[in-house]
Design a protein around this motif. Sequence first.
Motif, short mmCIF file in Angstrom:
data_model
loop_
_atom_site.label_atom_id
_atom_site.label_comp_id
_atom_site.label_asym_id
_atom_site.label_seq_id
_atom_site.Cartn_x
_atom_site.Cartn_y
_atom_site.Cartn_z
N ARG A 23 27.23 23.80 72.01
CA ARG A 23 27.86 23.57 73.37
C ARG A 23 27.79 24.61 74.16
O ARG A 23 27.64 25.93 73.63
CB ARG A 23 29.58 23.47 73.00
CG ARG A 23 29.84 22.22 72.39
CD ARG A 23 29.66 20.94 73.23
NE ARG A 23 30.09 19.95 72.42
CZ ARG A 23 29.10 18.60 72.41
NH1 ARG A 23 27.91 18.78 72.83
NH2 ARG A 23 29.45 17.57 71.64
N CYS A 24 27.63 24.54 75.50
CA CYS A 24 27.48 25.29 76.40
C CYS A 24 28.84 26.42 76.44
O CYS A 24 30.13 25.97 75.97
CB CYS A 24 27.43 25.00 77.75
SG CYS A 24 27.37 26.06 79.25
N LEU A 30 24.78 19.74 75.80
CA LEU A 30 23.51 20.11 76.32
C LEU A 30 22.42 18.83 76.11
O LEU A 30 22.90 18.02 75.23
CB LEU A 30 22.72 21.20 75.52
CG LEU A 30 23.65 22.52 75.40
CD1 LEU A 30 23.06 23.31 74.61
CD2 LEU A 30 24.05 23.05 76.86
N CYS A 52 23.11 22.15 80.57
CA CYS A 52 24.36 21.55 80.11
C CYS A 52 24.82 20.34 81.31
O CYS A 52 24.55 20.81 82.38
CB CYS A 52 25.62 22.89 80.60
SG CYS A 52 27.35 22.40 80.50
N HIS A 59 19.67 26.59 78.83
CA HIS A 59 19.66 27.07 77.65
C HIS A 59 18.36 26.69 76.81
O HIS A 59 17.94 25.76 76.91
CB HIS A 59 20.68 26.48 76.83
CG HIS A 59 22.20 26.71 77.12
ND1 HIS A 59 22.98 27.56 76.93
CD2 HIS A 59 22.81 25.82 78.19
CE1 HIS A 59 24.13 27.43 77.44
NE2 HIS A 59 23.98 26.45 78.16
#
Length: 74
Positions: A23-24, A30, A52, A59
């Motif tokens: 998870r962000c 994501l 995200c 990411h």
Amino acid sequence: MEPSEAVPVNSIGEEYRLVSRTRCSCGGALRVERQALLFREGQPYDLLEAVCQQCGQRHDFLFDIGSFFGKYPV
């Protein structure tokens, strides 16, 4: 990202499962936008670029795919 930061995996599916479980920092899920095959000093790596879905933060994930790359028919 440096090869020393790469996460060893045994399949492409494992790469996507690891990204989907991450998870962000905002809590958002994501989504992988790009996958690239890289070679560093002759070793194969997959770079997955994700974003995200909630806040748009990018990411990057680097995976060591040496355990299976080129060993199975496509």
